[in-house]
Design a protein around this motif. Structure first.
Motif, mmCIF file in Angstrom:
data_model
loop_
_atom_site.group_PDB
_atom_site.id
_atom_site.type_symbol
_atom_site.label_atom_id
_atom_site.label_comp_id
_atom_site.label_asym_id
_atom_site.label_seq_id
_atom_site.Cartn_x
_atom_site.Cartn_y
_atom_site.Cartn_z
ATOM 1 N N SER A 11 90.278 68.231 75.330
ATOM 2 C CA SER A 11 89.218 69.242 75.366
ATOM 3 C C SER A 11 87.845 68.625 75.117
ATOM 4 O O SER A 11 86.850 69.339 75.042
ATOM 5 N N GLY A 12 87.792 67.294 74.975
ATOM 6 C CA GLY A 12 86.522 66.606 74.767
ATOM 7 C C GLY A 12 86.076 66.532 73.321
ATOM 8 O O GLY A 12 84.965 66.104 73.027
ATOM 9 N N LEU A 15 87.696 63.734 66.408
ATOM 10 C CA LEU A 15 88.298 64.176 65.144
ATOM 11 C C LEU A 15 87.289 64.904 64.260
ATOM 12 O O LEU A 15 87.640 65.819 63.524
ATOM 13 N N ALA A 16 86.031 64.525 64.325
ATOM 14 C CA ALA A 16 84.993 65.159 63.508
ATOM 15 C C ALA A 16 84.750 66.613 63.898
ATOM 16 O O ALA A 16 84.167 67.379 63.132
ATOM 17 N N ASP A 17 85.198 67.011 65.080
ATOM 18 C CA ASP A 17 85.008 68.388 65.538
ATOM 19 C C ASP A 17 86.024 69.363 64.953
ATOM 20 O O ASP A 17 85.899 70.572 65.130
ATOM 21 N N TYR A 18 87.048 68.857 64.282
ATOM 22 C CA TYR A 18 88.084 69.704 63.708
ATOM 23 C C TYR A 18 87.856 69.855 62.207
ATOM 24 O O TYR A 18 87.435 68.910 61.538
#
Length: 131
Positions: A11-12, A15-18
């Motif tokens: 989805s682009g 790990l920092a996006d979670y």
């Protein structure tokens, strides 16, 4: 210093996006105290101005292995070295800790009483377990 790779999933996202919980370790160190029976090591920690007794534990430092955090917490909080507690289970209820979302990896170790008999102090003590 340990760095997070810039890998992106399908989805682009990196790990920092979670969202991430904090990770802690807690250790139940059990022994059999003469005339008392099964006992567990507890350490004193301050919560505001109130002293509480709890299992020795700590938060995982960045890049640290769980086993190293367990060793550090036992040494720093109870003056115990040379043990290798085994992982027991992960406690993951998001509401289990008042401080926020904290996963705790519980560890267990059993030791002979003579190895921990000296721990009865104001900072660390052996307390009777479940009867």
């Amino acid at each position: 210093m340990w760095r997070m790779a810039q890998y992106r999933d399908s989805s682009g996202r990196t790990l920092a996006d979670y969202p991430r919980p904090s990770v802690a370790v807690d250790t139940a160190l059990l022994t059999v105290v003469p005339d008392t029976g099964l006992s567990v090591l507890l350490v004193r920690r301050m919560e505001g101005k109130r002293a509480l007794w709890a299992l020795p534990g700590t938060f995982l430092h960045e890049g640290e292995r769980l086993a190293d955090a367990v060793t550090r917490s036992l040494q720093d909080k109870a003056g115990i070295a040379g043990l290798a507690p085994q992982q027991l289970r992960v406690l993951d209820d998001p509401r289990r800790d008042d401080r926020g979302w904290v996963l705790s990896v519980a560890h267990l170790e059993t030791v002979r009483y003579d190895a921990v008999a000296h721990l009865d102090s104001h900072e660390a003590a052996l307390r009777p377990g479940l009867q």
